[in-house]
Design a protein around this motif. Sequence first.
Motif, mmCIF file in Angstrom:
data_model
loop_
_atom_site.group_PDB
_atom_site.id
_atom_site.type_symbol
_atom_site.label_atom_id
_atom_site.label_comp_id
_atom_site.label_asym_id
_atom_site.label_seq_id
_atom_site.Cartn_x
_atom_site.Cartn_y
_atom_site.Cartn_z
ATOM 1 N N GLN A 75 0.909 -1.081 -0.162
ATOM 2 C CA GLN A 75 0.049 0.002 0.105
ATOM 3 C C GLN A 75 0.714 1.097 -0.008
ATOM 4 O O GLN A 75 0.394 2.467 0.247
ATOM 5 C CB GLN A 75 -1.192 0.074 1.137
ATOM 6 N N LYS A 76 2.140 1.228 -0.348
ATOM 7 C CA LYS A 76 3.092 2.298 -0.438
ATOM 8 C C LYS A 76 2.877 2.703 -1.900
ATOM 9 O O LYS A 76 2.104 2.086 -2.904
ATOM 10 C CB LYS A 76 4.177 1.905 0.178
ATOM 11 N N TYR A 77 3.834 3.578 -2.456
ATOM 12 C CA TYR A 77 3.601 4.318 -3.715
ATOM 13 C C TYR A 77 5.048 4.022 -4.699
ATOM 14 O O TYR A 77 6.004 3.821 -4.019
ATOM 15 C CB TYR A 77 3.446 5.775 -3.718
ATOM 16 N N TRP A 78 4.867 3.889 -5.812
ATOM 17 C CA TRP A 78 5.718 4.154 -6.772
ATOM 18 C C TRP A 78 5.580 5.238 -7.644
ATOM 19 O O TRP A 78 4.691 5.919 -7.725
ATOM 20 C CB TRP A 78 6.178 2.807 -7.722
ATOM 21 N N GLY A 79 6.832 6.007 -8.210
ATOM 22 C CA GLY A 79 6.669 7.198 -8.904
ATOM 23 C C GLY A 79 6.928 7.061 -10.375
ATOM 24 O O GLY A 79 8.148 6.318 -10.688
ATOM 25 N N GLU A 80 6.449 7.898 -11.263
ATOM 26 C CA GLU A 80 6.749 7.809 -12.707
ATOM 27 C C GLU A 80 8.054 8.742 -12.913
ATOM 28 O O GLU A 80 8.185 9.762 -12.344
ATOM 29 C CB GLU A 80 5.539 8.372 -13.456
ATOM 30 N N LEU B 260 6.518 9.539 -0.152
ATOM 31 C CA LEU B 260 7.776 8.530 -0.362
ATOM 32 C C LEU B 260 7.501 7.478 -1.636
ATOM 33 O O LEU B 260 6.567 6.848 -1.451
ATOM 34 C CB LEU B 260 8.330 7.517 0.692
ATOM 35 N N VAL B 261 8.339 7.354 -2.446
ATOM 36 C CA VAL B 261 8.163 6.487 -3.387
ATOM 37 C C VAL B 261 9.222 5.317 -3.358
ATOM 38 O O VAL B 261 10.285 5.776 -3.039
ATOM 39 C CB VAL B 261 8.373 7.099 -4.950
ATOM 40 N N TRP B 262 8.916 4.039 -3.821
ATOM 41 C CA TRP B 262 9.598 3.038 -3.307
ATOM 42 C C TRP B 262 10.142 2.303 -4.542
ATOM 43 O O TRP B 262 10.340 0.854 -4.323
ATOM 44 C CB TRP B 262 8.758 1.924 -2.406
ATOM 45 N N ASN B 263 10.407 2.898 -5.549
ATOM 46 C CA ASN B 263 10.707 1.987 -6.683
ATOM 47 C C ASN B 263 12.005 0.876 -6.376
ATOM 48 O O ASN B 263 12.093 -0.206 -7.078
ATOM 49 C CB ASN B 263 11.307 3.030 -7.656
#
Length: 693
Positions: free
Chosen positions: A542-547, A657-660
């Motif tokens: 449920q965390k985020y990734w970024g483009e 925060l993004v977690w790529n």
Amino acid sequence: MKKNMPTTQPTYPTCLLLLLLLFTACKKEINTTTNDTSAAQITFTIKGVKSDDSKIASTNPTIVGNKVSENPSIEHKILDANNDIEMSSITELMESSFDDPNAVENWNTKIHNKLAANIGMTTGHKYRVVLLNESGQVINTVQAVAGSPITIDLVKGQKYNWYAYSYDDTEDIPVPTAAQTLETPTNKSLMYAKGSEIFTAVAGNNPIAILFEHKLALVSIELDYDRLFAKIPTNNPSNPTEQSISNNFSWKFTSNPDFLYKGTLSLTTGTITNPQPYSVNLNDIIQDHPTIKKIKIARCYIVQPANNNSTNKTFGVEIEKLNIVYPNTPTGTVVELVPATTVSRIFGPVPTEPGKKLIAKFKLWYKFKERKILHVTRIGADNYGYAAQPWSSNGTSFPGGTNNRASYNMISEQKNYGLLSTSIVRSGGFSHQRCYLNGTLNTFLDAASKPDIVIISVYYRMNNDDITSLKTYIDNGGVVLLMTDGIDANDRIAQQPFFNLLFGNPTPAITLQNNGYSSGALYQMGNIDDEILNGPFGDIRQKYWGEDASATTSLTNVPESMITTYSDSKAANGTVAPNGITMFKHNTRHFFWIGDGGFLSNQLTAGIYNNYLIEPFATVNTASGSNNTNPALNYTNYPIPKLYGYAGNGIVANTTLVWNSVVFANIMSWAVINAEFFGINTGGLGSGDYTDF
């Protein structure tokens, strides 16, 4: 001088009248109390469980998350060519299963990130409240569950006290005996609380918030085989109808465990008396860990013996038998790890203070072989590490050094993927190939020596031969990470036939399109408990990734039953909800897809690029100050999150925060596991059920 007064004696009628008046007055006072319309009640709620970190904090501890540990020690032993075992003895505070479900978790250790004075009680766990009168007699007792307050009627003006106790589980709690005592359990926790003083009931509610405390210490003996990626079978080879874990796993104390004591708890005072020794066979109390997969445990709850004579005592445990079955092996294929190699360890010292826990752990590790990665992206894209490739000026020679970018350096870091005793993924690491010319992917996939893992990113255009070879490669067990970018519509459109072929040419056809969101878009991932979102490099559910610096690609019309979706097409910092998905995993093939070719973008060798709209991939760089909050994992090339994203839909710019990098680190662990047990060079998908890691 005293004045003389006449003396007279009251007559009998006068006495009778006085007595009658006195009786009436007393009766009126009693009735006022019992019939008062101003009701008095007491309501019990749960405040939590007391966690006294001072019990360990004074002993020069190691603090990790909210667990305060002392005397951590680890011994390593090689079992065979594929497996190691670690044996550790750690004393820490009992967190119990009353852990606070709302506590903030440390993403890269899967444990709470702060010390807490009190720990929440799990909703649904049972406890018993006992109400006493001023003389200590039981006048009411109620079994309750955490999360639901209980209310008991009182008599206004009367005096009361109370106590409560729980076994830290969902079992029924026995009513108190006439003596108001309880024998301490040996196989479960015991929590206790009592009123600090007698109180007088007043009109209205008399609220009580219960703060439990541990009354026992715990010795937990554990076999952790999660990173073994194997099963411990229950069948008896000589008698298939007999099912028991003891057929393939057993352990024992190597000497008399003279620290095992139980006692009698006084429910009115909270003191434990009459300590008596008890004995136990470890094989009789084996159970699965209640919250963590693939851990066998044997728990012994203990009290302090008389005069605390168990101080500094130790005990030995020996694994007598351990047979395992690896994935994708013929039925009945059992590997004997023990007694082929003797495994035993002395653990201690044993804690006896209530609320302390000794974890005596055997942890098994599978050691993966070196795997070959084929990196597919053009040479001109080397400055950003789009496919985690080694830098090259010609696609064939890899000079290394400072030319390599953060994504490549992360997977090449021995502390991340290596054979060190502290490596997060025990692996022989990776060798590397480059595919950099459009239309040549098929030559690598059709070669006699095939890559184990393929990473395809931005700036590569598939042709029909590539598509056919890639489909065959995946069907035969090949592991593929494909990241499709929106920067070149021709590259994107060229991949559409591949997706339709992979999923059996569904109707309507699968399409890829620019979803309208660009650099700095944020996508929230799902709550999926697998190697990718809850893997060795962190729990990022449920965390985020970024483009990165182009448009996101979304995929539509993929058969939902054949995939696991990790993120959809709507950006969290946007309001438009386009059709499709932006990240998924195939359910029966080793294929993972992300709708951004710049998912791994970072022009640095390590660290965080200072821009919140591009290059979302981030790692630790201790030289530049890009550090990890967990000191145990604060080394250069460890994956960490980055503050990212443009403003929109209530989200402030550069605050999410993004977690790529953590997603990719976990994906590579998933890739290594599948390449080992189901890979194109290790037997393929097999004929049995697909194993989803």
